[in-house]
Design a protein around this motif. Structure first.
Motif, short mmCIF file in Angstrom:
data_model
loop_
_atom_site.label_atom_id
_atom_site.label_comp_id
_atom_site.label_asym_id
_atom_site.label_seq_id
_atom_site.Cartn_x
_atom_site.Cartn_y
_atom_site.Cartn_z
N THR A 97 0.79 -1.14 -0.25
CA THR A 97 0.09 0.06 0.07
C THR A 97 0.87 1.34 0.16
O THR A 97 0.51 2.28 0.08
CB THR A 97 -1.02 -0.02 1.22
N SER B 45 0.62 6.44 3.11
CA SER B 45 -0.33 5.60 3.49
C SER B 45 0.00 5.49 4.92
O SER B 45 1.01 4.75 5.53
CB SER B 45 -0.30 4.22 2.74
N ASP C 68 -0.70 3.25 7.01
CA ASP C 68 -0.30 2.03 7.46
C ASP C 68 1.34 1.71 7.40
O ASP C 68 1.68 0.67 7.74
CB ASP C 68 -1.20 0.94 6.85
N GLU D 175 -9.77 7.00 5.30
CA GLU D 175 -10.50 5.98 4.22
C GLU D 175 -10.68 6.56 3.05
O GLU D 175 -11.49 6.32 2.24
CB GLU D 175 -11.67 5.44 4.91
N ARG E 124 -8.52 2.47 -1.11
CA ARG E 124 -9.07 1.42 -0.99
C ARG E 124 -8.05 0.23 -1.79
O ARG E 124 -8.16 0.40 -3.25
CB ARG E 124 -10.32 0.96 -1.18
N ASP F 287 -8.46 -4.89 -0.73
CA ASP F 287 -9.70 -5.06 0.08
C ASP F 287 -9.68 -4.29 1.48
O ASP F 287 -10.43 -4.73 2.21
CB ASP F 287 -10.27 -6.52 0.26
N ARG F 288 -8.90 -3.35 1.72
CA ARG F 288 -8.93 -2.59 2.88
C ARG F 288 -8.94 -1.06 2.63
O ARG F 288 -8.47 -0.60 1.65
CB ARG F 288 -7.49 -2.97 3.67
N TRP F 289 -9.74 -0.44 3.52
CA TRP F 289 -9.70 1.00 3.57
C TRP F 289 -8.29 1.27 4.10
O TRP F 289 -7.83 1.09 5.02
CB TRP F 289 -10.95 1.57 4.49
N LEU F 290 -8.04 2.69 3.35
CA LEU F 290 -6.57 3.21 3.98
C LEU F 290 -6.79 4.62 4.11
O LEU F 290 -7.58 5.30 3.14
CB LEU F 290 -5.63 2.89 2.52
#
Ligand SMILES: CC(C)(COP(=O)(O)OP(=O)(O)OC[C@H]1O[C@@H](n2cnc3c(N)ncnc32)[C@H](O)[C@@H]1OP(=O)(O)O)[C@@H](O)C(=O)NCCC(=O)NCCS
Length: 164
Positions: free
Chosen positions: A29, A123, A125, A146, A149, A152-155
């Motif tokens: 990401t 990002s 994360d 958010e 995406r 399959d994850r909101w970022l």
């Protein structure tokens, strides 16, 4: 890690730059790009840089092991004093000081070029990136929740800024 040198990138380095970047497109990401960048896209990106927006790389034993760049932060003219940075270290050379060398050099170049601040859009994360930027004096100035995406994850996107 000994034996690392930094220099300005040339057009010959674009395949190596793209290979380093596309690893993160596919596996991470760190970038919200989802399809690997093509050679013509990378050439257009490089052509849009030039002396005002440097592209640099780290080399060891003749191999490109990371790259960084300063880019326009925003197309509108009055954003001219502000740049955005990118740093990508080859995935098999992480955590050996290469990212810090590259970002330190980009900060020095941004000062020499007369920019007022640098923005990093990260990002949230991506802890290594957040910590690298914090270590070199960037502070969090915004968090967009958010907005991305991938896998399959909101970022969330964290904006960090360093005043020069
Ligand atoms: C972020 C990135 C550039 C860091 O480069 P690196 O060469 O691995 O990092 P360095 O070895 O220079 O480490 C410098 C600092 O970054 C932070 N850091 C690096 N790796 C880390 C990790 N795995 N976990 C936590 N912090 C880390 C630490 O603060 C470290 O300082 P320290 O060693 O004193 O603790 C690299 O992880 C990367 O290319 N990531 C993918 C792309 C990306 O996210 N780029 C940033 C987008 S602008």
């Amino acid at each position: 890690m000994p034996g690392i040198s930094l220099r300005a990138a040339t057009a010959h380095d674009l395949p190596a730059i793209n290979a380093i970047y596309n690893h993160y497109v596919i596996h991470s990401t760190a970038t919200y790009q989802e399809e690997p960048a093509t050679a013509p896209e990378r050439e257009a990106w490089y052509a849009a840089h030039g002396t005002e927006y440097p592209v640099i790389l780290a080399e060891r034993m003749g191999e490109v092991i990371g790259w960084g760049s300063l880019s326009r932060f925003h197309a509108r003219a009055a954003y001219r004093p502000t740049v955005e940075n990118s740093v990508y270290v080859r995935h098999d050379h992480l955590a050996r000081g290469v990212g810090q060398l590259l970002l330190t050099d980009l900060i020095a170049r941004a000062r020499e070029l007369g920019y007022h601040s640098i923005i990093a859009g990260i990002s949230a994360d991506q802890e290594p990136s957040v910590r690298l930027h914090a270590k070199l004096g960037f502070t969090q100035v915004g968090l967009l929740r958010e907005v991305g995406r991938k896998f399959d994850r909101w970022l969330d996107v964290m904006y960090m800024q360093k005043m020069l």
